[in-house]
Design an enzyme around this catalytic site. Structure first.
Site, PDB file in Angstrom:
ATOM      1  N   GLY A 104      35.214  54.616  50.585  1.00  0.00           N
ATOM      2  CA  GLY A 104      35.913  55.743  49.978  1.00  0.00           C
ATOM      3  C   GLY A 104      35.069  56.703  49.158  1.00  0.00           C
ATOM      4  O   GLY A 104      35.573  57.740  48.717  1.00  0.00           O
ATOM      5  N   ASP A 105      33.790  56.388  48.921  1.00  0.00           N
ATOM      6  CA  ASP A 105      32.975  57.259  48.065  1.00  0.00           C
ATOM      7  C   ASP A 105      31.508  57.211  48.478  1.00  0.00           C
ATOM      8  O   ASP A 105      30.619  57.024  47.648  1.00  0.00           O
ATOM      9  CB  ASP A 105      33.132  56.841  46.605  1.00  0.00           C
ATOM     10  CG  ASP A 105      32.751  57.958  45.635  1.00  0.00           C
ATOM     11  OD1 ASP A 105      32.617  59.113  46.069  1.00  0.00           O
ATOM     12  OD2 ASP A 105      32.589  57.665  44.433  1.00  0.00           O
ATOM     13  N   PHE A 106      31.263  57.396  49.770  1.00  0.00           N
ATOM     14  CA  PHE A 106      29.897  57.325  50.316  1.00  0.00           C
ATOM     15  C   PHE A 106      29.190  58.647  50.005  1.00  0.00           C
ATOM     16  O   PHE A 106      29.193  59.571  50.798  1.00  0.00           O
ATOM     17  CB  PHE A 106      29.977  57.084  51.832  1.00  0.00           C
ATOM     18  CG  PHE A 106      28.657  56.707  52.466  1.00  0.00           C
ATOM     19  CD1 PHE A 106      28.248  55.384  52.487  1.00  0.00           C
ATOM     20  CD2 PHE A 106      27.848  57.663  53.055  1.00  0.00           C
ATOM     21  CE1 PHE A 106      27.047  55.017  53.088  1.00  0.00           C
ATOM     22  CE2 PHE A 106      26.650  57.312  53.657  1.00  0.00           C
ATOM     23  CZ  PHE A 106      26.244  55.988  53.671  1.00  0.00           C
ATOM     24  N   ASN A 107      28.587  58.711  48.816  1.00  0.00           N
ATOM     25  CA  ASN A 107      27.915  59.953  48.427  1.00  0.00           C
ATOM     26  C   ASN A 107      26.482  59.713  48.016  1.00  0.00           C
ATOM     27  O   ASN A 107      26.017  58.565  47.921  1.00  0.00           O
ATOM     28  CB  ASN A 107      28.704  60.668  47.318  1.00  0.00           C
ATOM     29  CG  ASN A 107      28.663  59.946  45.999  1.00  0.00           C
ATOM     30  OD1 ASN A 107      27.605  59.665  45.446  1.00  0.00           O
ATOM     31  ND2 ASN A 107      29.837  59.635  45.449  1.00  0.00           N
TER      32      ASN A 107
END
Length: 376
Positions: A223-226
């Site tokens: 959900g937060d692959f940054n």
């Protein structure tokens, strides 16, 4: 992620001095602290901790003190622990929870509030610290973009066998499914043209994506692959070339359409490109890497364009909103959001078909390489 919780409530960051953090570690975990360094965080308090006489994990640990609002969601923390354990068993480099002296991997502790205000119950956890540099700090290359897409697809593939009931988070503000609520935060923006454009994009997203949710493959996702959550290391035999060596921050794990998770990775990858003239090309290599593991369904292809811009809008608006509330932390809060409107403007101003043609041409070119290796 900013200082707004999953349902839009503004939260207070924990207050803890370095000396208090040292005592907390020694009392809860029985570890003698050798060094302690504060780490960046939006809404929690994190420290990189090294302890004396520790040969089992020489890189140290991360102490995470969660804000009082999030600390109420114990089931979500349990899901995070189970997911990282699951992925570690699958061979992925992710942080692992460290039990305290009571054998617990998390504990609620009563900590004083800011300016000696009322105490709050804060979840305290210790996890293994992973060595490496965050993706944001190294030059983005086409091969690294491709490898990032491969890595994300493999994580998604592995998580098809994972589920926890706490992943059902319908009110999570950071899920793209919650994009319509974004309009409630536009008061933090001054440019009326930008606000009008955001409203139009949000409306289009509802028509093009939310109306087709039942058609999209779904499952457990990070959900937060940054670029702040992906770790890389330099290859010993190829100076200047980096490979992925870790995945951090499981705060936004959720049961969601896989294409939402992909869109998050794509958006942040393109926003990390230093060359402002070529982010879409780098996005094409990221997608090519992803599809080398799992091809998108026709419906996923159809909605991806709108999902990418939707995540960009979330990061832009929430970043500005949080910075308006916590100006002292503005520099960190605006790392992504600060220059993001240029990407949004360019993306939304380029026809979907034109971007997709460019991406498919990239994939075709990569497939046609005769030796099967990817050198850029």
């Amino acid at each position: 992620m900013d200082q707004t919780d999953s349902t839009g409530e503004t939260v207070e960051k924990p207050s803890l001095t370095e000396e208090e953090a040292r005592r907390l570690i020694e009392e809860l975990y029985g570890l003698k602290v050798k060094s302690l360094r504060p780490m960046n965080s939006y809404i929690d308090l994190n420290f990189h901790v090294k302890v004396e006489d520790d040969v089992s994990w020489p890189y140290g640990y991360t102490l995470k003190v969660t804000n009082g609002t999030f600390s109420r969601n114990r089931d979500v923390f349990e899901a995070q622990t189970q997911m990282t354990t699951f992925l570690e068993h699958k061979g992925f480099p992710v942080p692992q929870a460290v039990p305290n002296l009571r054998g617990e991997v998390m504990s609620l502790e009563s900590l004083r509030g800011n300016d000696n205000g009322p105490c709050s119950e804060n979840m305290v956890r210790l996890s293994t610290y992973l060595p490496g540099s965050i993706l944001y700090d190294v030059p983005m290359t086409l091969s690294l973009a491709y490898d990032s897409g491969v890595f994300l697809a493999k994580v998604q593939e592995a998580l098809q066998d994972f589920f926890h009931p706490a992943l059902r988070r319908p009110d999570n503000l950071w899920s793209l499914a919650g994009l319509p609520s974004l309009v409630k935060y536009l008061h933090c923006l001054k440019d009326e043209r930008i606000k009008d454009e955001i409203r139009k994009i949000v409306h289009t997203f509802g028509e093009k994506v939310l109306s087709r949710m039942d058609e999209l493959p779904q499952g457990a996702v990070h959900g937060d692959f940054n670029d702040q959550n992906v770790l890389v290391e330099e290859e010993p035999t190829h100076p200047g070339k980096y490979r992925i060596c870790g995945l951090l921050d499981f705060d936004l794990i959720i049961f969601n359409p896989y294409v939402f998770d992909l869109a998050v990775g794509l958006m942040y990858l393109m926003s990390a490109v230093r060359d402002p003239n070529d982010p879409i090309t780098f996005g094409g290599h990221f997608l090519a890497g992803f599809e080398s593991v799992r091809a998108l369904t026709p419906v996923e292809w159809d909605v991806l364009y709108y999902c990418v811009v939707a995540r960009a809008l979330q990061s832009y608006v929430f970043g500005h909103h949080t910075a308006s509330i916590y100006p002292e932390n503005r520099e960190y809060l605006m790392v992504t959001a600060g220059g993001l409107w240029k990407l949004i403007d360019r993306w939304w101003g380029t026809p979907k078909e034109e971007i997709y043609k460019q991406w498919r041409d990239i994939q075709k070119s990569l497939r046609n390489q005769s030796n099967g290796s990817l050198e850029f």
